[in-house]
Design a protein around this motif. Structure first.
Motif, PDB file in Angstrom:
ATOM      1  N   ALA A 228       0.859  -1.184   0.000  1.00  0.00           N
ATOM      2  CA  ALA A 228       0.000   0.000   0.000  1.00  0.00           C
ATOM      3  C   ALA A 228       0.899   1.239   0.000  1.00  0.00           C
ATOM      4  O   ALA A 228       1.019   1.952   1.005  1.00  0.00           O
ATOM      5  N   SER A 229       1.521   1.514  -1.136  1.00  0.00           N
ATOM      6  CA  SER A 229       2.562   2.537  -1.213  1.00  0.00           C
ATOM      7  C   SER A 229       2.043   3.929  -0.865  1.00  0.00           C
ATOM      8  O   SER A 229       2.718   4.697  -0.160  1.00  0.00           O
ATOM      9  N   SER A 230       0.857   4.279  -1.345  1.00  0.00           N
ATOM     10  CA  SER A 230       0.315   5.615  -1.071  1.00  0.00           C
ATOM     11  C   SER A 230       0.066   5.801   0.417  1.00  0.00           C
ATOM     12  O   SER A 230       0.362   6.854   0.993  1.00  0.00           O
ATOM     13  N   ALA A 246      -6.115   7.534  10.403  1.00  0.00           N
ATOM     14  CA  ALA A 246      -7.261   7.179   9.561  1.00  0.00           C
ATOM     15  C   ALA A 246      -7.186   7.882   8.217  1.00  0.00           C
ATOM     16  O   ALA A 246      -7.470   7.285   7.162  1.00  0.00           O
ATOM     17  N   VAL A 247      -6.793   9.151   8.219  1.00  0.00           N
ATOM     18  CA  VAL A 247      -6.663   9.899   6.956  1.00  0.00           C
ATOM     19  C   VAL A 247      -5.585   9.268   6.085  1.00  0.00           C
ATOM     20  O   VAL A 247      -5.771   9.072   4.878  1.00  0.00           O
ATOM     21  N   ALA A 248      -4.447   8.936   6.679  1.00  0.00           N
ATOM     22  CA  ALA A 248      -3.366   8.325   5.910  1.00  0.00           C
ATOM     23  C   ALA A 248      -3.786   6.972   5.341  1.00  0.00           C
ATOM     24  O   ALA A 248      -3.500   6.646   4.184  1.00  0.00           O
ATOM     25  N   CYS A 249      -4.504   6.194   6.149  1.00  0.00           N
ATOM     26  CA  CYS A 249      -4.908   4.855   5.706  1.00  0.00           C
ATOM     27  C   CYS A 249      -6.067   4.887   4.714  1.00  0.00           C
ATOM     28  O   CYS A 249      -6.389   3.854   4.114  1.00  0.00           O
ATOM     29  N   SER A 250      -6.677   6.051   4.519  1.00  0.00           N
ATOM     30  CA  SER A 250      -7.727   6.154   3.495  1.00  0.00           C
ATOM     31  C   SER A 250      -7.155   5.941   2.104  1.00  0.00           C
ATOM     32  O   SER A 250      -7.906   5.725   1.152  1.00  0.00           O
ATOM     33  N   TYR A 268     -16.673  -2.812  -2.160  1.00  0.00           N
ATOM     34  CA  TYR A 268     -16.720  -3.172  -0.743  1.00  0.00           C
ATOM     35  C   TYR A 268     -15.316  -3.435  -0.214  1.00  0.00           C
ATOM     36  O   TYR A 268     -14.939  -2.950   0.862  1.00  0.00           O
ATOM     37  N   ARG A 269     -14.510  -4.180  -0.974  1.00  0.00           N
ATOM     38  CA  ARG A 269     -13.151  -4.473  -0.527  1.00  0.00           C
ATOM     39  C   ARG A 269     -12.301  -3.198  -0.476  1.00  0.00           C
ATOM     40  O   ARG A 269     -11.458  -3.046   0.416  1.00  0.00           O
ATOM     41  N   ARG A 270     -12.506  -2.295  -1.431  1.00  0.00           N
ATOM     42  CA  ARG A 270     -11.731  -1.043  -1.402  1.00  0.00           C
ATOM     43  C   ARG A 270     -12.055  -0.230  -0.152  1.00  0.00           C
ATOM     44  O   ARG A 270     -11.176   0.399   0.432  1.00  0.00           O
ATOM     45  N   HIS A 271     -13.317  -0.219   0.241  1.00  0.00           N
ATOM     46  CA  HIS A 271     -13.660   0.459   1.494  1.00  0.00           C
ATOM     47  C   HIS A 271     -13.108  -0.301   2.691  1.00  0.00           C
ATOM     48  O   HIS A 271     -12.514   0.283   3.617  1.00  0.00           O
ATOM     49  N   VAL A 273     -10.599  -2.290   3.072  1.00  0.00           N
ATOM     50  CA  VAL A 273      -9.151  -2.279   3.305  1.00  0.00           C
ATOM     51  C   VAL A 273      -8.706  -1.004   4.010  1.00  0.00           C
ATOM     52  O   VAL A 273      -7.733  -1.022   4.778  1.00  0.00           O
ATOM     53  N   THR A 274      -9.405   0.104   3.815  1.00  0.00           N
ATOM     54  CA  THR A 274      -9.032   1.327   4.531  1.00  0.00           C
ATOM     55  C   THR A 274      -9.330   1.188   6.020  1.00  0.00           C
ATOM     56  O   THR A 274      -8.569   1.669   6.867  1.00  0.00           O
ATOM     57  N   VAL A 275     -10.427   0.521   6.349  1.00  0.00           N
ATOM     58  CA  VAL A 275     -10.783   0.282   7.747  1.00  0.00           C
ATOM     59  C   VAL A 275      -9.789  -0.683   8.397  1.00  0.00           C
ATOM     60  O   VAL A 275      -9.286  -0.450   9.506  1.00  0.00           O
ATOM     61  N   ILE A 276      -9.475  -1.765   7.676  1.00  0.00           N
ATOM     62  CA  ILE A 276      -8.567  -2.772   8.218  1.00  0.00           C
ATOM     63  C   ILE A 276      -7.153  -2.209   8.349  1.00  0.00           C
ATOM     64  O   ILE A 276      -6.443  -2.486   9.326  1.00  0.00           O
ATOM     65  N   ALA A 277      -6.735  -1.391   7.393  1.00  0.00           N
ATOM     66  CA  ALA A 277      -5.408  -0.773   7.482  1.00  0.00           C
ATOM     67  C   ALA A 277      -5.314   0.128   8.708  1.00  0.00           C
ATOM     68  O   ALA A 277      -4.307   0.123   9.429  1.00  0.00           O
TER      69      ALA A 277
END
Length: 297
Positions: A228-230, A246-250, A268-271, A273-277
């Motif tokens: 997750a380079s970004s 949370a902002v960074a992991c978005s 759904y997975r794109r959303h 993964v931000t929560v899980i990250a």
């Protein structure tokens, strides 16, 4: 179902195994290497794989175990998951791999399944590829012509496809130490022991009260594990604050290509993964999951 008939060999040295591979290749036979068998045997029973020869690597000494080689740990490809999950060297220097190994399936599978076998199987939903990618591991491949090394970034080529060539055996994995880094493997499933719908492997180095460096590996967000380079870039210099993290992991879903299946569509997975990250990074830096609810996912 039961597998088709096949020949079985149990060599006691890597050289003997390579000789069997070379002879079978010359004869045009289909060969499968048996590590723990937790992936191979089921697909053979379904006849999705139909080898004429199975070479069992389980009797070759020296392919299992974890050693300290200074700046790195060397992990034998035949090391079982349960050893990974309990090894003190991993606990001290690579806790991410230990955490991920502890989530693999159930205790029976962890006692039979092997680290190298899971990596070569290269299931995009498997738990071990993303952590080794995040850690920047190097794979040692042996053949009749000698050995070569492949970086983790080049090892995974596609669905169930790796850089292991015909006539090659993965013998060990060299992983840099991350002593003192925070780590966490966050896995999202709907039922116990299910393949990961999404998972995040996080390693974080904190310095001066901020995140100095982060390394994030993503499970089941493409046909191969991804960095997750970004999000990693956004986390560098980030304050130890849940909202800032949370902002960074978005950005964790940037440049991902998740599939749509019965467990959830790509959006759904794109959303998710931000929560899980976010959860993984917060755990890695020792912050609570303040205000997080299951409804986030």
């Amino acid at each position: 179902m039961i597998p088709s008939a096949f020949d079985y060999a149990a060599p006691t040295t890597v050289q003997e195994a390579l000789g069997l591979l070379d002879a079978a290749s010359s004869a045009g036979d289909e060969v499968k290497l048996l590590a723990g068998g937790q992936s191979l045997i089921p697909v053979m029973k379904l006849r999705m794989a139909d080898p004429s020869l199975v070479i069992d690597l389980g009797r070759i000494p020296g392919l299992s175990g974890i050693t300290d080689d200074g700046a790195h740990l060397t992990i034998g490809a035949m090391t079982p998951h349960h050893v990974m999950a309990t090894d003190p060297l991993l606990a001290a220097h690579l806790p991410l791999l230990q955490m991920a190994a502890a989530t693999v399936a159930d205790p029976q599978v962890r006692h039979r399944g092997t680290f190298g076998g899971a990596l070569v199987h290269a299931d995009p939903a498997g738990d071990m590829p993303a952590p080794v990618l995040a850690a920047g591991a190097t794979f040692t491949l042996s053949s009749a012509n000698g050995t070569r090394t492949v970086d983790a970034a080049d090892f995974f080529r596609g669905y169930f496809t790796t850089a292991v060539g015909e006539g090659e055996i993965l013998t060990s994995i060299l992983v840099p130490k991350y002593t003192g880094w925070g780590a966490h493997y966050e896995k999202f499933t709907r039922v116990s022991q299910q393949w990961s719908i999404v998972a995040v492997a996080a390693m974080v180095r904190v310095e001066g009260g901020v995140i100095a460096e982060a390394r994030l590996g993503l499970t089941n967000m493409a046909s191969t594990p991804l960095r997750a380079s970004s999000a990693e870039q956004a986390l560098a210099g980030c304050a130890l604050d849940a909202d800032a993290i949370a902002v960074a992991c978005s950005h964790a879903a940037d440049a991902t290509e998740p599939v749509s299946d019965l467990n959830g569509d790509a959006d759904y997975r794109r959303h998710l993964v931000t929560v899980i990250a976010k959860r993984a990074v917060l755990a890695a830096v020792g912050l609570p999951h303040t205000g997080m609810r299951l409804a986030e996912a």
